[in-house]
Design an enzyme around this catalytic site. Structure first.
Site, short mmCIF file in Angstrom:
data_model
loop_
_atom_site.label_atom_id
_atom_site.label_comp_id
_atom_site.label_asym_id
_atom_site.label_seq_id
_atom_site.Cartn_x
_atom_site.Cartn_y
_atom_site.Cartn_z
N GLU A 125 -12.79 -50.57 -1.80
CA GLU A 125 -13.56 -51.69 -2.33
C GLU A 125 -12.66 -52.77 -2.92
OE1 GLU A 125 -15.78 -53.97 -5.50
OE2 GLU A 125 -14.00 -52.72 -5.66
N ASP A 179 -11.56 -46.07 -5.24
CA ASP A 179 -10.21 -46.63 -5.34
C ASP A 179 -10.04 -47.45 -6.62
OD1 ASP A 179 -12.08 -48.45 -4.17
OD2 ASP A 179 -10.44 -49.75 -3.55
#
Length: 395
Positions: free
Chosen positions: A151, A82
């Site tokens: 994350e 991400d």
């Protein structure tokens, strides 16, 4: 190089933003599918793991555990799929289109940290070419490519891995941007909010209400005293900022000057040194602040804004640290930002943070990775794979 650039282009073109704001949040499935598509022909067994949703209506998120070889031990090359949100209108070029200029590759995720996956795959293919291009590597110990979700927001992908006790490896390298210098320690992080609720009333008569701002003033004073105590009692010279930090991030309260403030909210973060425990810190703050709330006769709430990330440390004499220092010619050091490293450590792996690019470029406009970082990264990852998966290594 054309295959590598193509992979960079496809990874950057696949949006995978993580955000606490639903209007920006998106799935990372397209990135996971790309990685599985590239790793499967190299002989990897690709398992796509769905991550349970944190919030109602949240996009689907996934981890990828891609395994080549079998048996105990082995090496995990790990990264998150991400990115943070961006402001496309403020970029010099389209953040979702890889752009090369001035010896740099620009795009959202080039540095933090989709680009790491393209470089890891390039290292694997380089080893295959050096071995005469067999269909897959003949490994003594397994090689695992681990790609995680969220994350940048909640680290929910890494938390799910810990819950399931997978993957199992002996060593883990997390490819966050460190300028190819090994990181063996970082601070933890807590993000907390304090809510104080009193009673609103007309400001002409203070007895008509209970002012939450007055109470918050004393709460902040106590937190400042606690911050000084933490700094006095906790030091680690390996860090540039060698004490724990507590930052008051935002404060909201009241709605009009002539009205007694009925509620007030403070949000802050605390970054703890290795050896300090987030749960213990939260309990200590609650014990110090509740009596203040009682004295002011306000309702007190202390709430974690997210579960927090523990501090992280790998012993300076650990095998992985010594090998990384030997291969990079840099001594392992410490950073203030948090990563998924403590979660890999909880899975029983010796863990290190080591990757291309600079943390100064992460979360910034015009994020980039320098082209001169690409070949050194490929060569370095090839050496780790060779040492930990192909042959018995010695430091």
């Amino acid at each position: 190089m054309s295959h590598l650039i193509s992979r960079f282009q496809q990874l950057i073109a696949a949006p995978s933003i993580s955000s606490a704001l639903p209007e920006y949040d998106s799935s990372n499935k397209a990135v996971i599918d790309l990685l599985a598509e590239w790793l499967t022909p190299l002989g990897f067994d690709c398992e796509i793991m769905r991550v349970p949703k944190e919030r109602l209506g949240e996009p689907d998120k996934y981890n990828l555990i891609a395994t080549l070889g079998s048996g105990p031990g082995g090496l995990v090359l790990s990264g998150h799929t991400d990115t943070v949100p961006c402001n496309p209108e403020r970029w010099s070029s389209d953040p979702f289109k890889l752009t090369e200029r001035d010896g740099k590759l620009y795009g959202l995720g080039t540095c933090d940290m989709k680009g790491f996956f393209a470089l890891a795959i390039e290292a694997i293919e380089n080893i295959l070419n050096q071995l005469g291009n067999p269909k897959k590597l003949d490994l003594q110990q397994p090689l695992i490519i681990l790609a995680t979700a969220d994350e940048e927001c909640s680290m929910s992908g890494a938390r799910v891995l810990v819950e399931q006790g997978r993957p199992k490896g002996r060593y883990a390298i997390i490819g966050e941007p460190t300028g190819l210098k090994p990181i063996r320690m970082h601070k933890g992080i807590m993000m907390e909010t304090i809510r104080l609720t009193g009673n609103a009333g007309h400001s002409s008569n203070p007895s008509l209400g209970i002012n939450a701002i007055d109470a918050m003033h004393d709460v902040i004073t106590e937190l400042k005293a606690y911050r000084l105590q933490l700094a006095k009692e906790n030091h680690n010279q390996d860090f540039e900022i060698d004490i724990p930090t507590l930052n008051f991030g935002c404060l909201h309260g009241g709605d009009n000057p002539n009205r007694i403030c009925g509620s007030c909210e403070l949000a802050f973060d605390l970054r703890a040194l290795p050896g300090m425990n987030n749960d213990q810190l939260r309990a200590e703050m609650e014990a110090r602040l509740k009596p203040i709330a009682s004295r002011h006769n306000v309702k007190f709430e202390l709430e974690a804004l997210f579960p927090g990330v523990p501090s992280f440390a790998t012993d300076k004499n650990a095998d992985l640290v010594k090998l990384a220092e030997k291969l990079t010619n840099h001594q392992a050091h410490a950073v203030a930002f948090a990563t998924e490293a403590p979660f890999m450590q909880q899975l029983g792996m010796e863990t290190l943070i080591l990757g291309p690019g600079s943390i100064d470029q992460a979360h910034q406009l015009d994020e980039f990775i320098s082209l001169d970082q690409i070949q050194p990264t490929v060569e370095l990852l090839s050496q780790f794979i060779n040492e930990y998966c192909i042959k018995s290594h010695s430091v």
